[in-house]
Design an enzyme around this catalytic site. Sequence first.
Site, PDB file in Angstrom:
ATOM      1  N   ALA A 189       2.033   0.668   2.151  1.00  0.00           N
ATOM      2  CA  ALA A 189       1.873  -0.726   2.518  1.00  0.00           C
ATOM      3  C   ALA A 189       3.526  -1.301   2.499  1.00  0.00           C
ATOM      4  CB  ALA A 189       1.058  -1.557   1.586  1.00  0.00           C
ATOM      5  N   CYS A 211      -0.393   6.420   0.813  1.00  0.00           N
ATOM      6  CA  CYS A 211       0.152   6.296  -0.480  1.00  0.00           C
ATOM      7  C   CYS A 211       0.080   7.465  -1.216  1.00  0.00           C
ATOM      8  CB  CYS A 211      -0.876   5.509  -1.482  1.00  0.00           C
ATOM      9  SG  CYS A 211       0.073   4.763  -2.893  1.00  0.00           S
ATOM     10  N   CYS A 240       6.928   3.756  -3.455  1.00  0.00           N
ATOM     11  CA  CYS A 240       5.751   4.025  -4.240  1.00  0.00           C
ATOM     12  C   CYS A 240       5.897   3.522  -5.734  1.00  0.00           C
ATOM     13  CB  CYS A 240       5.695   5.740  -3.980  1.00  0.00           C
ATOM     14  SG  CYS A 240       5.128   6.212  -2.575  1.00  0.00           S
TER      15      CYS A 240
END
Length: 420
Positions: free
Chosen positions: A312, A167, A345
Site C-alpha cells: 500500500a 505485502c 514494509c
Amino acid sequence: MSTPAPTRKHTVVIIGGGTGGAAVAARLRRNQPHLDIAVVEPSATHDYQPAWTLVGGGAYRAEDTRRALHDCLPAGVRHIAQRVQRLLPDERQVELDDGALVAYDYLVVAAGIQINWDAIEGLTDTLGKNGVTSNYRYDLAPYTWELVQQLRGGTALFTQPAGAVKCPGAPQKALYLSADHFRRQGVKLDSLQFRSACPTVFGIPFYAQALDKVMDSYAADTHYGSNLVQVRGEEKIAVFESTVDGQKVREEVAFDLLHVVPPQSAPDFIRQSPLADANGWLEIDKHTLRHPRYPNVFGLGDCTSTPNSKTAAAIKSQAPVLAGNLLGALRGAGNVESYDGYAACPLTTSRGKVLLAEFTYGGTITPSFPVDPRVPRRFYWWLKRSFLPWFYWHILIKGRGLPVTHKSREFSAGVPSVQP
C-alpha cells in the site's frame, strides 16, 4: 450468440475499487470536480488489508478493516458493480461479465493481485479448519488468532511462495506475532518453521540480515527454496517441494498450525490481454506508470510490471504520479511526474515493535526517519497500529497527500543488535 448490451462511455474508466483505484479516483476528482469517472469493481466493500496481519496476531479487529465501498469513492464517481471479462484496448473498451461494453478515453488499471488458492493441491478444501489458515483473507485472519491462542505445543508452519505477493513481508510477520505470543504465554513448541520458496527471508540484503536475527531470536527453523505444493488437512500433513542436485524432492511435514500464503499473479483478464507483458503483468513504464504501447492506458498497484514490492505504501507514491500524468494527458501535455519505486514494509517483529523497511528502485535504502531502519522500534508499532490506518481512510483514499519524507541515507555495514 447474444448481442452485447449497449456501450457506455466515460472519460476515465478505473478498473478496481481498492487502494489504487480509490486513491486515483479521488485525486482526479479533486483536481477536476466534474471529470466523468467510472470505477469497475464487483465488491460492495473496501478492505484495509494491511491490518489483516494484526488481526491474525490479536492486535486488531477484522470488522475495523472493512467499510462500504460507496463511502470510499468520491461523490459523483459512477460505480459499475461488475467483474471485467476482457480488455479491448484497440477498441478502447472494457467487456464486463454481463456482456456489457464500457468505452473510455483513458483507462486506469488498478485491479490488484490474483490469489491462486487452488494452485496448492487440497488447500481450498481445508482452509478455515484442521489448523489451516491464512491472513490473506478477511474471514480467515481471525481464525489465525484463534489457532495461535489454542496451540499448546507441536509444530507451527508458516509458508511463502515464489514470485510476487502482496505485502511480501506478511508471511514472516504472521510468524513473528505468533511466536511472540507463544513466548509471552510460555508455550514451548516442538518446531517453529518458516518455509519459503524464495532464496532469502527478504529481497534486500540490508534488511534481510536484520530479519535473520529476528528469526534466530524466536528459534525459528528456516527453509528456503521450499515450496508448498499440497495440504492434506485431515491428516495435518503439508507437502513441500525443493530442488536438490537438480532433482525435485518432496517432503511431508506434520503440523498442528499451518499458515499459508498461496502463489499470486496478475488477474487472468490482464494476463490474457494485449496490455500484458511477457510475465502477464500490466505493462507500464516504471516511472511514468503509462503503458508503452497504449498511451491512453495507465496502471498502478499490485497488478503492474513495476519492479517494486507490492505494498500500500507503493500506491501512496504511485497515485499522485499517475493522477498528475493522466491530468497532463487530458490537457494535451506530456508526462509531468515520475515514480521512484518507493515501497515500504512495516514488519511487525513482535506485538509492540516494528522494523520499518523503506526502499526505492534498485534496493536503495530510503527511510523517512534519520535512524537505523534495521532496528525494531515501538514508535513504528504506533505508526502501524494507529497512524497508518487513519492515514489510509482519511488521507490516501480521499485523494489527499502528505509531504514526501523518504530519502536515501547511508548506514554502517554492520547489523545492529536486534531485539524484536
